[in-house]
Design a protein around this motif. Structure first.
Motif, mmCIF file in Angstrom:
data_model
loop_
_atom_site.group_PDB
_atom_site.id
_atom_site.type_symbol
_atom_site.label_atom_id
_atom_site.label_comp_id
_atom_site.label_asym_id
_atom_site.label_seq_id
_atom_site.Cartn_x
_atom_site.Cartn_y
_atom_site.Cartn_z
ATOM 1 N N GLY A 162 0.864 -1.321 0.170
ATOM 2 C CA GLY A 162 -0.022 -0.076 0.026
ATOM 3 C C GLY A 162 0.884 1.234 0.000
ATOM 4 O O GLY A 162 0.515 2.237 -0.749
ATOM 5 N N VAL A 163 1.994 1.383 0.799
ATOM 6 C CA VAL A 163 2.580 2.598 0.713
ATOM 7 C C VAL A 163 3.161 2.785 -0.362
ATOM 8 O O VAL A 163 3.352 4.055 -0.793
ATOM 9 C CB VAL A 163 3.717 2.460 1.870
ATOM 10 N N PRO A 164 3.935 2.081 -1.206
ATOM 11 C CA PRO A 164 4.672 2.326 -2.356
ATOM 12 C C PRO A 164 3.483 2.743 -3.433
ATOM 13 O O PRO A 164 3.734 3.541 -4.257
ATOM 14 C CB PRO A 164 5.499 1.062 -2.869
ATOM 15 N N ARG A 165 2.385 2.070 -3.208
ATOM 16 C CA ARG A 165 1.173 2.370 -4.285
ATOM 17 C C ARG A 165 0.813 3.766 -4.051
ATOM 18 O O ARG A 165 0.637 4.650 -4.970
ATOM 19 C CB ARG A 165 0.260 1.204 -4.055
ATOM 20 N N VAL A 166 0.633 4.315 -2.698
ATOM 21 C CA VAL A 166 0.252 5.627 -2.384
ATOM 22 C C VAL A 166 1.274 6.533 -2.834
ATOM 23 O O VAL A 166 1.050 7.544 -3.522
ATOM 24 C CB VAL A 166 -0.115 5.640 -0.797
ATOM 25 N N SER A 167 2.399 6.322 -2.626
ATOM 26 C CA SER A 167 3.466 7.266 -3.056
ATOM 27 C C SER A 167 3.787 7.327 -4.750
ATOM 28 O O SER A 167 3.805 8.503 -5.373
ATOM 29 C CB SER A 167 4.924 6.634 -2.617
ATOM 30 N N ASP A 168 3.462 6.297 -5.529
ATOM 31 C CA ASP A 168 3.282 6.279 -6.813
ATOM 32 C C ASP A 168 2.354 7.080 -7.394
ATOM 33 O O ASP A 168 2.546 8.010 -8.012
ATOM 34 C CB ASP A 168 3.316 4.904 -7.229
ATOM 35 N N ILE A 169 1.086 7.000 -6.706
ATOM 36 C CA ILE A 169 0.035 7.650 -7.300
ATOM 37 C C ILE A 169 0.031 9.164 -6.895
ATOM 38 O O ILE A 169 0.076 10.048 -7.560
ATOM 39 C CB ILE A 169 -1.160 7.188 -6.396
ATOM 40 N N ILE A 170 0.443 9.495 -5.731
ATOM 41 C CA ILE A 170 0.598 10.971 -5.491
ATOM 42 C C ILE A 170 1.703 11.623 -5.888
ATOM 43 O O ILE A 170 1.520 12.806 -6.475
ATOM 44 C CB ILE A 170 1.217 11.023 -3.629
ATOM 45 N N SER A 171 3.034 11.012 -6.164
ATOM 46 C CA SER A 171 3.975 11.574 -6.672
ATOM 47 C C SER A 171 3.630 11.822 -8.338
ATOM 48 O O SER A 171 4.313 12.932 -8.664
ATOM 49 C CB SER A 171 5.183 10.592 -6.788
ATOM 50 N N LYS A 172 3.009 10.988 -9.000
ATOM 51 C CA LYS A 172 2.580 11.133 -10.189
ATOM 52 C C LYS A 172 1.763 12.358 -10.552
ATOM 53 O O LYS A 172 1.986 13.282 -11.409
ATOM 54 C CB LYS A 172 1.880 9.940 -10.897
ATOM 55 N N GLU A 173 0.856 12.495 -9.565
ATOM 56 C CA GLU A 173 -0.084 13.795 -9.508
ATOM 57 C C GLU A 173 0.767 14.901 -9.213
ATOM 58 O O GLU A 173 0.547 15.983 -9.826
ATOM 59 C CB GLU A 173 -1.172 13.822 -8.404
ATOM 60 N N LEU A 174 1.705 14.760 -8.406
ATOM 61 C CA LEU A 174 2.653 16.248 -7.979
ATOM 62 C C LEU A 174 3.389 16.584 -9.138
ATOM 63 O O LEU A 174 3.663 17.681 -9.614
ATOM 64 C CB LEU A 174 3.326 15.779 -6.857
ATOM 65 N N ILE A 175 3.971 15.601 -9.727
ATOM 66 C CA ILE A 175 4.640 15.747 -11.016
ATOM 67 C C ILE A 175 4.024 16.434 -12.269
ATOM 68 O O ILE A 175 4.445 17.493 -12.762
ATOM 69 C CB ILE A 175 5.537 14.541 -11.522
ATOM 70 N N ARG A 176 2.755 15.932 -12.210
ATOM 71 C CA ARG A 176 1.866 16.667 -13.190
ATOM 72 C C ARG A 176 1.747 18.024 -12.860
ATOM 73 O O ARG A 176 1.390 18.975 -13.803
ATOM 74 C CB ARG A 176 0.413 15.847 -13.366
ATOM 75 N N ARG A 177 1.694 18.381 -11.626
ATOM 76 C CA ARG A 177 1.356 19.844 -11.262
ATOM 77 C C ARG A 177 2.622 20.678 -11.278
ATOM 78 O O ARG A 177 2.714 21.720 -10.605
ATOM 79 C CB ARG A 177 0.611 19.653 -9.917
ATOM 80 N N GLY A 178 3.811 20.150 -11.655
ATOM 81 C CA GLY A 178 5.045 20.886 -11.719
ATOM 82 C C GLY A 178 6.003 20.654 -10.733
ATOM 83 O O GLY A 178 7.179 21.350 -10.540
ATOM 84 N N TYR A 179 5.947 19.607 -9.722
ATOM 85 C CA TYR A 179 6.666 19.153 -8.708
ATOM 86 C C TYR A 179 7.755 18.126 -9.438
ATOM 87 O O TYR A 179 7.553 17.659 -10.315
ATOM 88 C CB TYR A 179 6.139 18.661 -7.454
ATOM 89 N N LYS A 180 9.004 17.981 -8.556
ATOM 90 C CA LYS A 180 9.840 16.864 -8.691
ATOM 91 C C LYS A 180 9.992 15.978 -7.598
ATOM 92 O O LYS A 180 9.970 16.545 -6.721
ATOM 93 C CB LYS A 180 11.337 17.547 -9.287
#
Length: 406
Positions: free
Chosen positions: A22-40
């Motif tokens: 669950g934790v790596p899945r959450v991080s994967d989902i969240i990080s992809k959305e953050l990257i889409r919003r301009g974060y690295k």
């Protein structure tokens, strides 16, 4: 919505492979959305790798090697990537905590955030759980449990590491408002303004099951879980299944998706009790097809944080029947409306509610529709809006927000 601007975020976690938990899945989902919003987003991890992540955004470390090298590698990586925010995703190993202390010294004004992806008292359940005297190894398990309880009186590693992280971080994030009071009590902390926050997990999938697809569902009761009895208690589900009237079970199938250390024991139990309608699929990468074709979802865990599989089930109109062993279940499931919540491991009540759902197609359909509707508050865009407030340079406006209005 963008509050923080372009920031570089460093995630610390065990694995970066979404299928690994669950934790790596959450991080994967969240990080992809953050990257889409301009974060690295960057990752330091020690277990399973993910070949889909670019090599320059990740650093795999070895806890068994020299600590000085471990620290030096992480410090170099943080400096090279010009990290703005350090983020601990359920990582409680002592070598990481030592590194975190050093990072706080070198970067005292950069936010350090810590997430607990479990209920605050998750480690206590091994003491509360009743010993299964039907097991041939009950004496061995009893001795281990008693010894552990005695040792923990003098030295509890869970209390020690969680307390250390809480003291180190700027914000400590839980998965449910219902966890706050028990956290403060267990870890003997006083309530501080805005230090303890709530951000729930997001939905995994982009799309919701369509209304017309509900009628195409099959008579499948689904479990998607790690097959580990100490937490997931799949044996309880198998016992419930055995107690169902054969006339009800005849046209249904119990499908168990996942793998783990107790898989063989579960298969033996099903064989010994002639449960021919129980199907073990093993570990599956693409689980959405199982949600889409199934009608009812079972969860018998003795503890959880905010389980991704429960959100995934509701998103796909799989009506949940769940034990209330974790308080956050009430954030997700509205009892009698979008599923059933069974109190205090009551196996007979669990059987009765499951039987009711299996025999009443109209009830299943209505609850499926309600489940889909209630899951929409957990869409990744809503959850990452909360992350963005958390990642802002000032924390004054960060509040605990539950996206589900009950």
């Amino acid at each position: 919505m963008s509050i923080s601007g372009n920031k570089n975020i460093l995630f610390f976690q065990n694995s970066i492979l979404p299928a690994n938990g669950g934790v790596p899945r959450v991080s994967d989902i969240i990080s992809k959305e953050l990257i889409r919003r301009g974060y690295k987003c960057y990752f330091v991890f020690y277990d399973k790798d993910n070949n889909l992540y670019a090599s320059d955004c990740k650093l795999k470390v070895d806890f068994k090697g020299n600590y000085q090298k471990l620290e030096m590698d992480i410090m170099r990586f943080a400096k090279e990537k010009q990290i703005d925010v350090f983020l601990c995703q359920n990582t409680y190993y002592n070598p990481f905590i030592k590194v975190f202390k050093q990072l706080r010294k070198v970067y005292p004004f950069k936010p350090f955030l810590c997430f607990l992806h479990a209920s605050p008292d998750y480690w206590q359940f091994s003491f509360k759980e009743k010993i299964d005297f039907s097991s041939g190894s009950f004496l061995k398990n009893a001795i281990k449990k008693i010894a552990k309880k005695i040792v923990f009186i003098f030295r509890n590693p869970y209390l020690k590491t969680t307390t250390a992280l809480y003291d180190l971080c700027d914000k400590f994030i839980l998965l449910s408002d219902s966890f706050h009071e028990s956290f403060l009590e267990i870890y003997q902390k006083e309530k501080k303004d805005n230090k303890l926050l709530t951000i729930p997990n997001p939905l995994t999938f982009d799309k919701y099951l369509l209304m017309e697809e509900i009628s195409a569902k099959q008579k499948i009761v689904l479990i998607i879980s790690r097959l580990e009895e100490s937490q997931k208690k799949i044996l309880s589900a198998l016992r419930v299944w055995k107690l169902l009237p054969k006339s009800t079970r005849n046209s249904w199938k119990l499908m168990i998706v996942g793998s783990g250390p107790d898989e063989a024991a579960y298969k033996n139990y099903a064989k010994e009790h002639n449960l021919h309608d129980v199907c073990f699929t093993g570990q599956q990468v693409d689980v959405i097809k199982y949600y889409q074709q199934s009608s009812i979802f079972l969860m018998t865990s003795i503890w959880e944080g905010l389980p991704m599989s429960l959100l995934e089930a509701q998103q796909n109109g799989v009506v949940p029947v769940v034990f209330d062993n974790f308080s956050s279940v009430y954030d997700v499931v509205s009892d009698g409306d979008s599923g059933y919540i069974i109190k205090q491991n009551n196996v007979m009540e669990f059987r009765d509610k499951l039987c009711e759902l299996m025999e009443n197609e109209g009830l299943r359909r209505q609850m499926a529709l309600n489940s889909i509707k209630s899951s929409k508050g957990y869409h990744v865009s809503n959850i990452v809006d909360q992350w963005e407030r958390l990642l802002s340079s000032k924390y004054a406006d960060v509040k605990a927000i539950n996206p589900i209005a009950k």
